[in-house]
Design an enzyme around this catalytic site. Sequence first.
Site, PDB file in Angstrom:
ATOM      1  N   SER A 130     -19.067   6.839  -1.217  1.00  0.00           N
ATOM      2  CA  SER A 130     -19.099   8.053  -1.585  1.00  0.00           C
ATOM      3  C   SER A 130     -19.897   7.922  -3.202  1.00  0.00           C
ATOM      4  O   SER A 130     -20.691   8.815  -3.590  1.00  0.00           O
ATOM      5  CB  SER A 130     -17.962   8.803  -1.877  1.00  0.00           C
ATOM      6  OG  SER A 130     -17.484   9.150  -0.804  1.00  0.00           O
ATOM      7  N   ARG A 168     -15.547  -2.392   4.983  1.00  0.00           N
ATOM      8  CA  ARG A 168     -17.145  -2.395   5.193  1.00  0.00           C
ATOM      9  C   ARG A 168     -17.537  -3.870   5.329  1.00  0.00           C
ATOM     10  O   ARG A 168     -18.434  -4.002   5.735  1.00  0.00           O
ATOM     11  CB  ARG A 168     -17.651  -1.657   4.168  1.00  0.00           C
ATOM     12  CG  ARG A 168     -17.484  -0.183   4.123  1.00  0.00           C
ATOM     13  CD  ARG A 168     -17.934   0.745   3.214  1.00  0.00           C
ATOM     14  NE  ARG A 168     -17.057   0.312   1.958  1.00  0.00           N
ATOM     15  CZ  ARG A 168     -16.766   1.083   1.016  1.00  0.00           C
ATOM     16  NH1 ARG A 168     -17.707   1.831   0.482  1.00  0.00           N
ATOM     17  NH2 ARG A 168     -16.215   0.531  -0.050  1.00  0.00           N
ATOM     18  N   HIS A 214     -17.555   7.500   6.693  1.00  0.00           N
ATOM     19  CA  HIS A 214     -16.297   8.154   6.945  1.00  0.00           C
ATOM     20  C   HIS A 214     -16.406   8.606   8.458  1.00  0.00           C
ATOM     21  O   HIS A 214     -15.067   8.581   9.197  1.00  0.00           O
ATOM     22  CB  HIS A 214     -15.851   9.205   6.022  1.00  0.00           C
ATOM     23  CG  HIS A 214     -15.810   8.795   4.603  1.00  0.00           C
ATOM     24  ND1 HIS A 214     -16.541   9.424   3.478  1.00  0.00           N
ATOM     25  CD2 HIS A 214     -14.936   7.940   3.959  1.00  0.00           C
ATOM     26  CE1 HIS A 214     -16.145   8.969   2.346  1.00  0.00           C
ATOM     27  NE2 HIS A 214     -15.363   7.768   2.582  1.00  0.00           N
ATOM     28  N   LYS A 220      -7.711  11.228 -11.762  1.00  0.00           N
ATOM     29  CA  LYS A 220      -9.160  10.774 -11.492  1.00  0.00           C
ATOM     30  C   LYS A 220      -9.876  12.192 -11.348  1.00  0.00           C
ATOM     31  O   LYS A 220      -9.390  13.035 -10.598  1.00  0.00           O
ATOM     32  CB  LYS A 220      -9.393   9.903 -10.320  1.00  0.00           C
ATOM     33  CG  LYS A 220     -10.564   9.085 -10.411  1.00  0.00           C
ATOM     34  CD  LYS A 220     -10.652   7.893  -9.416  1.00  0.00           C
ATOM     35  CE  LYS A 220     -11.614   8.133  -8.304  1.00  0.00           C
ATOM     36  NZ  LYS A 220     -11.504   7.141  -7.374  1.00  0.00           N
TER      37      LYS A 220
END
Length: 168
Positions: A128, A90, A17, A41
Site C-alpha cells: 500500500s 511477500r 491483498h 498512525k
Amino acid sequence: MLRAIYPGSFDPVTFGHMDIIRRSSAITEELIVGVLQNKSKIPLFSVEERVRMLKEVTKEIKNVKIVPFEGLLIDFAREVEAKVIVRGLRAVTDFEYELQMAQTNHKLNPEIETMFMTTGLDYSYLSSSVVREIAAFGGDISQFVPESVIKQVTEKIKGKKIQEKRSE
Ligand code: PNS
C-alpha cells in the site's frame, strides 16, 4: 466452522491483498477481513473509507466480511470467534516482522494459530505504501489496485496536496 481473520491496514487495498483474500476465503468457511483503526498512525484513508473500499471490491465473495477493529488483534480474534489469523508473506524481508507478530500472538493466546500464505509472484513487490507513493507523484496505479480504488486514491491525494498548499 473454520473462521479466519485476515488483518491489516489496507491503506488502500491492493491486488496483493485481493489475492490473499480470494485464496484464503476459498479454503475457509468464513473470512473476516479485519481493518485496523490505529490511533497512533495517521492513515491516508479513514477506517470507514477503507472498510467501504474493501466491501466494494469483495462484494462477489460470499463468505467474506469486512470488520473494523481497534486494539489487540488477539482480542478481536476472540471476540469474533476466529481460530486462525491469515497473513501474506511477500518476500523474506516480511518474515522477521511476521514471525515476531505470530509468536507474540501465540504467547497471548495459544489457541489462535497464525497461518502464512505466500503472495502470488505477480504481487511480491507490491505494498500500500508503494501505491501511495506512486499516486503522490502522479504515477499510474492501475496495475496495482482495483478500478474502484484508483479514483479514490487520486482524489484523496489531490485533496491532501490542496490542504498542504493552504497551510503553507
Ligand atoms: O497491513 P499491516 O499494517 O501490515 O497490518 C498490521 C496488523 C494490523 C496486522 C498489526 O499491526 C496488528 O495486528 N495490530 C493490532 C495490534 C496488535 O495486536 N499488536 C500486537 C501484535 S505483535
